[in-house]
Design an enzyme around this catalytic site. Structure first.
Site, PDB file in Angstrom:
ATOM      1  N   ASP A  96      -5.280   2.812  -3.732  1.00 49.51           N
ATOM      2  CA  ASP A  96      -6.566   2.743  -3.029  1.00 49.51           C
ATOM      3  C   ASP A  96      -6.820   3.917  -2.090  1.00 49.51           C
ATOM      4  O   ASP A  96      -7.918   4.041  -1.548  1.00 49.51           O
ATOM      5  CB  ASP A  96      -6.720   1.405  -2.287  1.00 49.51           C
ATOM      6  N   ARG A  97      -5.835   4.780  -1.880  1.00 50.24           N
ATOM      7  CA  ARG A  97      -6.023   5.933  -1.002  1.00 50.24           C
ATOM      8  C   ARG A  97      -6.057   7.223  -1.815  1.00 50.24           C
ATOM      9  O   ARG A  97      -5.611   7.255  -2.960  1.00 50.24           O
ATOM     10  CB  ARG A  97      -4.907   6.000   0.044  1.00 50.24           C
ATOM     11  N   ASP A 133      -0.573   1.685  -4.044  1.00 50.49           N
ATOM     12  CA  ASP A 133      -1.366   0.718  -4.802  1.00 50.49           C
ATOM     13  C   ASP A 133      -2.681   1.287  -5.313  1.00 50.49           C
ATOM     14  O   ASP A 133      -3.517   0.557  -5.834  1.00 50.49           O
ATOM     15  CB  ASP A 133      -1.638  -0.528  -3.953  1.00 50.49           C
ATOM     16  N   SER A 167       0.803  -1.213   0.000  1.00 54.86           N
ATOM     17  CA  SER A 167       0.000   0.000   0.000  1.00 54.86           C
ATOM     18  C   SER A 167       0.841   1.270   0.000  1.00 54.86           C
ATOM     19  O   SER A 167       1.580   1.534  -0.935  1.00 54.86           O
ATOM     20  CB  SER A 167      -0.976  -0.025   1.182  1.00 54.86           C
ATOM     21  N   HIS A 168       0.746   2.050   1.068  1.00 57.17           N
ATOM     22  CA  HIS A 168       1.394   3.360   1.148  1.00 57.17           C
ATOM     23  C   HIS A 168       2.792   3.274   1.759  1.00 57.17           C
ATOM     24  O   HIS A 168       3.410   4.305   2.005  1.00 57.17           O
ATOM     25  CB  HIS A 168       0.524   4.292   1.993  1.00 57.17           C
ATOM     26  N   ASP A 206      -1.949   6.729  -3.565  1.00 55.48           N
ATOM     27  CA  ASP A 206      -0.823   6.085  -2.885  1.00 55.48           C
ATOM     28  C   ASP A 206      -0.205   4.966  -3.707  1.00 55.48           C
ATOM     29  O   ASP A 206      -0.471   4.827  -4.896  1.00 55.48           O
ATOM     30  CB  ASP A 206      -1.275   5.569  -1.524  1.00 55.48           C
ATOM     31  N   LYS A 213     -11.196   0.176  -1.218  1.00 52.64           N
ATOM     32  CA  LYS A 213     -11.174   1.633  -1.302  1.00 52.64           C
ATOM     33  C   LYS A 213     -10.525   2.010  -2.620  1.00 52.64           C
ATOM     34  O   LYS A 213      -9.752   1.239  -3.188  1.00 52.64           O
ATOM     35  CB  LYS A 213     -10.448   2.248  -0.112  1.00 52.64           C
TER      36      LYS A 213
END
Length: 553
Positions: free
Chosen positions: A291-292, A289, A122-123, A287, A386
């Protein structure tokens, strides 16, 4: 599709192995340093645990892709060989090994696959010394629920062998189909299915007109992460934004040495563009991947909590949600701004633990349409993750329809619903035992807190949040400490499950302000009384050695 390699008939190899400690998935999969994943058998053990417990994947289709970070390609080759050896009949893989997390969910749902394996931390930072992650998404497209991740973890603790094939690497860069043993591998365009879904939800003509009005300027910071190709195709090509609107649009294995977390601390270049004398009208970022999201207006930051509330209140203005929303859900630490919207709309509102998987049952049951987390995650029933770029397009659609600035939309929203002042303070890479000690200290205090005066606030309730899923009845305990005050203010203490070293202590603070004359106060200044209460109650400096948080959002 063209066949560009011939199938090879081969027998699976059975490789002896032993369990590794610490392969329990966190809030969104297993995340460790790249070095941990590169240990012999480490990745293989976890992947075999997926196939051993999710037996319906055999004989079906599996989606595979990731955020392009370091070790992504190598891991995909391992997964494909093991998938073939474990009886998977077909694999859909994003070209170059790329699939943003929301795009992977889109593909799983569109092609009705048996699930997907998504590679991402992710982030978190990338590169040889950075982080890596893997998670299994179920056939509905969302992250595996705790019953599944618990089963996968249990299997990693007893595993003694895994199955794979000895075969050449698969060409991940050419669209088309190949075979690995008895399994067909289709290399797909990672962007097209997702872009088509976005076009079905939003008024692309209205947004196109906004970009061509000559009076609207924006930048989208892809942070050298996976959203770059998605944003270039959708924002610049399909919506007609000027070339260069997408910043840092080339996806790099190490995210260009940056920290791909779209917040005020890690997207300073973009923030500066919205604050100066020649400020942009709109800024957004996503971010690692995809999703944010972070949403900025001219000299204006939209908290993720407020963003969810604004989208819920205005959903009827967007084609995909014109009929209105059925309900809304938020994670427990997220501010209660969305609750006020749901109450006025007369729809259900749910408070869940942190982790997108907790929204899945509510979405699948049709109880909610929108959901969000304070950690820069917003989404809806269009996928089961998300979705950062979706949130950006939603805001662009609102700006095009309402013909107002971000700040004007926010101010009007607060006048109508009141403002939930909100902030989050992160203490990163805290000694894990010290962080657990702090939480244990608070748990001991909980029974005696109600009725107690802290600063200028009186405690009305204090608990360790637990959640019973209204759909399947499953129960999740110890999800964060909540301290609520008679004024409606809240303080939440929680340890994050997204890091790979030490512990991240997150402290969430909010209070409600109904008076429009006080809505423009500086958030951190307005929060000072609550901040002091939180620091003293948690004995933060004494227990962690930290006098200030690392990140404030």
């Amino acid at each position: 599709m063209s066949i560009h390699a011939k199938g090879l008939k081969m027998q699976p190899q059975v490789i002896a192995t032993t369990p590794f400690e610490g392969q329990r998935p966190g809030t969104s999969g297993l995340r460790k340093k790249v070095g941990a994943f590169r240990q012999p058998h480490y990745l293989e053990n976890f992947v075999q645990a997926i196939f051993d417990t999710q037996t319906d994947v055999a004989g079906g289709t599996l989606v595979v892709g990731g955020d392009g970070r370091y070790y992504n390609r190598e891991a995909i080759q391992t997964i494909l060989r093991m998938a073939a050896a474990n009886g998977v009949k077909r694999a859909l893989v994003g070209r170059g090994g790329i699939l943003s997390t929301p795009a992977a969910s889109c593909v799983i749902r569109k092609y009705r696959t048996r699930g997907g394996i998504i590679l991402s931390a992710s982030h978190n930072p990338g590169g040889p010394d950075g982080d890596f992650g893997i998670k299994f998404n179920i056939a509905a497209g969302g992250p595996a629920p705790e019953s599944v991740t618990d089963a996968i973890f249990a299997r990693t603790q007893t595993i003694r062998e895994y199955r794979t094939l000895d075969c050449p690497a698969t060409d991940l860069d050419t669209l088309g189909t190949v075979r690995i043993g008895d399994m067909e591998v289709e290399i797909i365009d990672p962007v097209s299915d997702y872009a088509e879904l976005m076009e079905s939800l939003f008024d692309f003509n209205a947004i196109h007109q906004l970009f061509n009005s000559g009076i609207f300027r924006m930048r989208f910071d892809a942070m050298h992460a996976v959203t770059g190709p998605y944003a270039k195709e959708i924002i610049e090509t399909r919506l007609g934004a000027a070339p260069g609107t997408v910043l840092n649009g080339e996806a790099l294995e190490d995210f260009g040495g940056g920290h791909p977390d779209p917040n005020l601390a890690h997207a300073k270049e973009l923030v500066a563009m919205t604050e100066g004398p020649d400020a942009l009208d709109f800024g957004a970022a996503s971010d690692g991947d995809g999703d944010r999201n972070m949403i900025l207006g001219k000299k204006c930051f939209v908290t993720p909590s407020d963003s969810l509330a604004v989208l819920a209140a205005n959903a009827h203005l967007v084609p995909g949600y014109r009929a209105g929303i059925r309900g809304v859900a938020r994670s427990m630490p997220t501010s209660q701004a969305a609750d006020r919207v749901a109450e006025q709309l007369g729809v259900e509102c749910f408070e869940t633990p942190t982790g997108w998987k907790f929204f899945g049952n509510l979405l699948d049951a049709g109880r909610i349409t929108l959901c969000g987390e304070e950690s820069f995650g917003t989404g809806s029933d269009h996928v089961r993750e998300k979705d950062g770029l979706w949130a950006v397009l939603f805001w662009l659609n609102l700006l095009a329809v309402r013909q107002q600035s971000v700040a004007e939309i926010l101010a009007e929203h607060w006048r109508r619903f009141g403002r939930n002042f909100y902030t989050r303070h992160d203490y990163e890479e805290v000694d894990a035992s010290a962080a657990e000690g702090l939480m244990d200290h608070l748990r001991i205090l909980l029974p005696d807190l109600p009725g107690r005066r802290l600063g200028d606030q009186t405690v009305s309730y204090a608990d360790d949040f637990a959640y019973t899923d209204p759909i399947d009845g499953s129960r999740s305990e110890r999800q964060g400490i909540r301290i609520g005050f008679e004024s409606g203010a809240r303080i939440v203490f929680r340890l994050s499950g997204t890091g790979t070293e030490g512990a991240t202590l997150r402290i969430y603070l909010e209070f409600f302000e109904p008076d429009p004359e006080r809505h423009q106060r500086d958030t951190q200044e307005a929060m000072q009384p609550l901040i002091l209460i939180a620091r003293e109650l948690g004995q933060i400096e004494a227990r962690t050695g930290r006098s200030e948080p690392d990140v404030v959002t």
